[in-house]
Design a protein around this motif. Sequence first.
Motif, PDB file in Angstrom:
ATOM      1  N   VAL A  77       0.832  -1.136   0.183  1.00 13.50           N
ATOM      2  CA  VAL A  77       0.270  -0.056  -0.109  1.00 13.50           C
ATOM      3  C   VAL A  77       0.756   1.625   0.002  1.00 13.50           C
ATOM      4  O   VAL A  77       1.958   1.561   1.127  1.00 13.50           O
ATOM      5  N   PHE A  78       0.733   2.116  -0.883  1.00 13.46           N
ATOM      6  CA  PHE A  78       0.933   3.865  -0.908  1.00 13.46           C
ATOM      7  C   PHE A  78       0.015   4.436  -0.277  1.00 13.46           C
ATOM      8  O   PHE A  78      -0.926   4.363  -1.159  1.00 13.46           O
ATOM      9  N   LEU A  79       0.279   5.495   0.608  1.00  8.73           N
ATOM     10  CA  LEU A  79       0.238   6.138   0.758  1.00  8.73           C
ATOM     11  C   LEU A  79       0.516   7.850   0.850  1.00  8.73           C
ATOM     12  O   LEU A  79       2.127   8.440   1.329  1.00  8.73           O
ATOM     13  N   TYR A  80       0.323   8.610   0.008  1.00  6.51           N
ATOM     14  CA  TYR A  80       0.738  10.051  -0.310  1.00  6.51           C
ATOM     15  C   TYR A  80      -0.709  10.918   0.826  1.00  6.51           C
ATOM     16  O   TYR A  80      -1.683  11.111   0.527  1.00  6.51           O
ATOM     17  N   GLU A  81       0.105  11.827   1.777  1.00 10.32           N
ATOM     18  CA  GLU A  81      -0.852  12.723   2.487  1.00 10.32           C
ATOM     19  C   GLU A  81      -0.736  14.188   2.125  1.00 10.32           C
ATOM     20  O   GLU A  81       0.783  14.315   2.322  1.00 10.32           O
ATOM     21  N   TYR A  82      -0.801  14.957   2.674  1.00 12.56           N
ATOM     22  CA  TYR A  82      -0.544  16.652   3.066  1.00 12.56           C
ATOM     23  C   TYR A  82      -1.409  17.200   3.393  1.00 12.56           C
ATOM     24  O   TYR A  82      -2.986  17.365   3.956  1.00 12.56           O
ATOM     25  N   VAL A  83      -0.843  17.814   4.542  1.00 10.42           N
ATOM     26  CA  VAL A  83      -1.833  18.406   5.525  1.00 10.42           C
ATOM     27  C   VAL A  83      -1.315  20.207   5.929  1.00 10.42           C
ATOM     28  O   VAL A  83      -0.279  20.667   5.989  1.00 10.42           O
ATOM     29  N   SER A  84      -2.092  20.637   6.252  1.00 10.08           N
ATOM     30  CA  SER A  84      -2.220  22.048   6.200  1.00 10.08           C
ATOM     31  C   SER A  84      -2.970  22.554   6.785  1.00 10.08           C
ATOM     32  O   SER A  84      -4.246  22.982   6.873  1.00 10.08           O
ATOM     33  N   VAL A  85      -2.214  23.293   8.326  1.00 11.64           N
ATOM     34  CA  VAL A  85      -3.172  23.559   9.281  1.00 11.64           C
ATOM     35  C   VAL A  85      -2.807  24.689   9.512  1.00 11.64           C
ATOM     36  O   VAL A  85      -1.307  25.501   9.289  1.00 11.64           O
ATOM     37  N   THR A  86      -3.800  26.094   9.836  1.00  7.88           N
ATOM     38  CA  THR A  86      -3.731  27.387   9.609  1.00  7.88           C
ATOM     39  C   THR A  86      -4.423  27.480  11.451  1.00  7.88           C
ATOM     40  O   THR A  86      -5.728  26.940  11.133  1.00  7.88           O
ATOM     41  N   GLU A  87      -3.776  28.585  11.718  1.00  5.97           N
ATOM     42  CA  GLU A  87      -4.171  28.780  13.152  1.00  5.97           C
ATOM     43  C   GLU A  87      -4.079  30.684  13.244  1.00  5.97           C
ATOM     44  O   GLU A  87      -3.530  30.740  12.881  1.00  5.97           O
ATOM     45  N   TYR A  88      -5.848  30.813  13.742  1.00  3.49           N
ATOM     46  CA  TYR A  88      -6.288  32.195  13.569  1.00  3.49           C
ATOM     47  C   TYR A  88      -6.237  32.572  15.825  1.00  3.49           C
ATOM     48  O   TYR A  88      -7.056  31.803  15.779  1.00  3.49           O
ATOM     49  N   GLN A  89      -5.473  33.175  16.150  1.00  5.24           N
ATOM     50  CA  GLN A  89      -5.646  34.214  17.219  1.00  5.24           C
ATOM     51  C   GLN A  89      -5.916  35.133  17.267  1.00  5.24           C
ATOM     52  O   GLN A  89      -5.553  36.059  16.349  1.00  5.24           O
ATOM     53  N   ILE A  90      -6.620  35.621  17.826  1.00  5.65           N
ATOM     54  CA  ILE A  90      -7.014  37.077  18.554  1.00  5.65           C
ATOM     55  C   ILE A  90      -6.892  37.510  19.862  1.00  5.65           C
ATOM     56  O   ILE A  90      -7.324  36.428  21.021  1.00  5.65           O
ATOM     57  N   GLY A  91      -5.939  38.404  20.106  1.00 10.84           N
ATOM     58  CA  GLY A  91      -5.812  38.327  21.763  1.00 10.84           C
ATOM     59  C   GLY A  91      -5.504  40.234  22.195  1.00 10.84           C
ATOM     60  O   GLY A  91      -5.816  41.340  21.562  1.00 10.84           O
ATOM     61  N   ALA A  92      -5.747  40.132  23.494  1.00 13.43           N
ATOM     62  CA  ALA A  92      -5.089  42.003  24.275  1.00 13.43           C
ATOM     63  C   ALA A  92      -4.353  41.670  25.215  1.00 13.43           C
ATOM     64  O   ALA A  92      -4.447  40.822  26.227  1.00 13.43           O
ATOM     65  N   SER A  93      -4.374  42.972  25.378  1.00  7.75           N
ATOM     66  CA  SER A  93      -3.378  42.898  26.971  1.00  7.75           C
ATOM     67  C   SER A  93      -4.610  43.547  27.432  1.00  7.75           C
ATOM     68  O   SER A  93      -4.804  44.618  27.948  1.00  7.75           O
TER      69      SER A  93
END
Lengths: 210, 71
Positions: free
Chosen positions: A74-90
């Motif tokens: 068996v052959f496995l081709y895999e692509y992963v693209s993770v995006t994390e969005y943050q919003i912050g305040a002091s």
Amino acid sequence: MQDMSRIDYAFKTKLFLFLLVLAATGCTTIHTEIDEPIKNDGGAFREGETSIGDVLGEIGPPGKIGSLGSSGVVFLYEYVSVTEYQIGASPPGDLLRWFKISVAKAKNVRQVLLLTFDEEGFLSSREYHESDENLGSGVGLNFLYNIVSLVDYSQLESQPEILDWGYGLLKPLPEALNTMNSFDNGEGGVEQKGTPSKIGQRTLEMREGK
Amino acid sequence: MLGPPSQLINLENQVVFYYLLEKTVNKGAFLMLYNWKNKTVEYDRAIFFFDRNGVLDDFAFSVENAGYEQN
């Protein structure tokens, strides 16, 4: 005239609040890309006709390869693209202003192409899947001048175990005893990134965490 | 010529030599109002299939992504 000044006042107030929020907050984007996008979904491959050599010539070596025993490979081709969005305040305060409270949300775009070949080396099945996954959210307090991920997606970033070299010899006993059924040595099949270790062949490895 | 493979896989009728090189590139910027961090993991792969007699059946290699230095 009085109406106009009232509108002016409302607009200025909103503008002031907007600028205040802008000044007090910060947005962060963390993007992780593993491997290359799959450009060929294998739709042109024909079961029983396309050989391993044809596939290798067309799309190159797979990300993972695993034996299926006497049934083939068996052959496995895999692509992963993770995006994390943050919003912050002091928060206000002499000490607290050096920190920020952030809220984060992460998503993943995954492409998977799975090809199995029979014992003669001809394609026996093909499956291509593309999905958008919600990886969850997180909240955290961290140092102002720091970019830290607040959503745990470490299971998607794990390094291929074949690069662990001698470290593999120091595995906990249950993992070492399960080597022949492991997905890591290529002789027990393959698995996608992020698959929980509490199911299937990994169950006997008694891994902690996910 | 290529040295030992990263992984050697024993199939029913064949042996596979699998070579893997991983490279991680990190980029980022801290601009207070907007910050970003990008991590890209690239792989170079080469794969060789040998039959029971040790004769090469099939092979393939990825277009080079990760640069490396050869001694």
